[in-house]
Design a protein around this motif. Structure first.
Motif: not given
Lengths: 114, 115
Positions: A32, A34, A36, A49, A51-52, A90, A94, A98-102, A104-105, B33, B35, B43, B45, B50, B98-100, B104
């Motif tokens: 996914y 994004f 920012y 963002k 997704f598809s 940035f 995800v 990977g859940g909701n964990k971003l 980043f570049g 979260f 960072y 950034l 993490l 959760y 856990y929804n990607p 945020q």
């Protein structure tokens, strides 16, 4: 290794010129995606963002981004830059599962010349 | 509008001090979260949560701990601050699970200087 890369550390454009910021990712499955923006002294704000579906996504502030699976890229564009667009941008992902964990570049600092 | 606030914009501490960075969100978000942001590194993490009383390590948890006693508050703790923890710290929250696809939302950041 899984990663997201922003090849340009700094970019300078003239006000009114077009802008393209590059983002490449390296993941087994399409993550996914994004973009920012962080204005000076501020937190991060989501621009858009993906997704598809339609590979050209529209965001806020006149920005758009195009997903290209063949190039593993998600480049950010704006047809005409305003001085207020000067900020750090940035790309983030995800990974699938990977859940909701971003992740980043490293960011691209945009300077706008008047 | 979602609002994520951080207790301090700037903080100066001495090596070895215990440091608390506080983050509060006002939108009943389940996910929070922490960072850190460093030039040229983007950034990264540190920890995330959760749910209340739940925490998980991120990519760089060493030297940090967290606390989430209430849903709206997520604290980052530096047990014994070191100079290599001088950085910008950003807190974020998102709606749930856990929804990607969840966006945020970020606070303004705390710039910490450890002397």
């Amino acid at each position: 290794a899984q990663s997201v890369t922003q090849p340009d550390i700094h970019i300078t454009v003239s006000e009114g010129a077009s802008l393209e910021l590059r983002c490449n990712y390296s993941y087994g499955a399409t993550p996914y995606l994004f973009w920012y923006v962080q204005s000076p002294g501020q937190g991060l704000q989501l621009l858009l963002k993906y997704f598809s579906g339609d590979t050209l996504v529209q965001g806020i502030k006149g920005f758009e981004a195009e997903f290209k699976r063949s190039q593993s890229s998600f480049n950010l564009r704006k047809p005409s830059v305003h001085w207020s667009d000067a900020a750090e941008y940035f790309c983030a992902v995800v990974p699938a599962g990977g859940g909701n964990k971003l992740t980043f570049g490293t960011g691209t600092q945009l300077k706008v010349e008047l | 509008d979602v609002k994520v606030t951080q207790s301090s914009r700037y903080l100066v501490k001495r090596t070895g001090e215990k440091v608390f960075l506080e983050c509060v969100q006002d939108m009943d978000h389940e996910n929070m979260f922490w960072y850190r942001q460093d030039p040229g590194l983007g950034l990264r993490l540190i920890y995330f949560s959760y749910d209340v009383k739940m925490k998980e390590k991120g990519d760089i948890p060493e030297g940090y701990s967290v606390s989430r006693e209430k849903k709206e508050r997520f604290s980052l703790i530096l047990e014994s601050a070191s100079t290599n923890q001088t950085s910008m710290y950003l807190c974020a929250s998102s709606l749930s699970g856990y929804n990607p696809r969840e966006t945020q939302y970020f606070g303004p950041g705390t710039r910490l200087l450890v002397l």
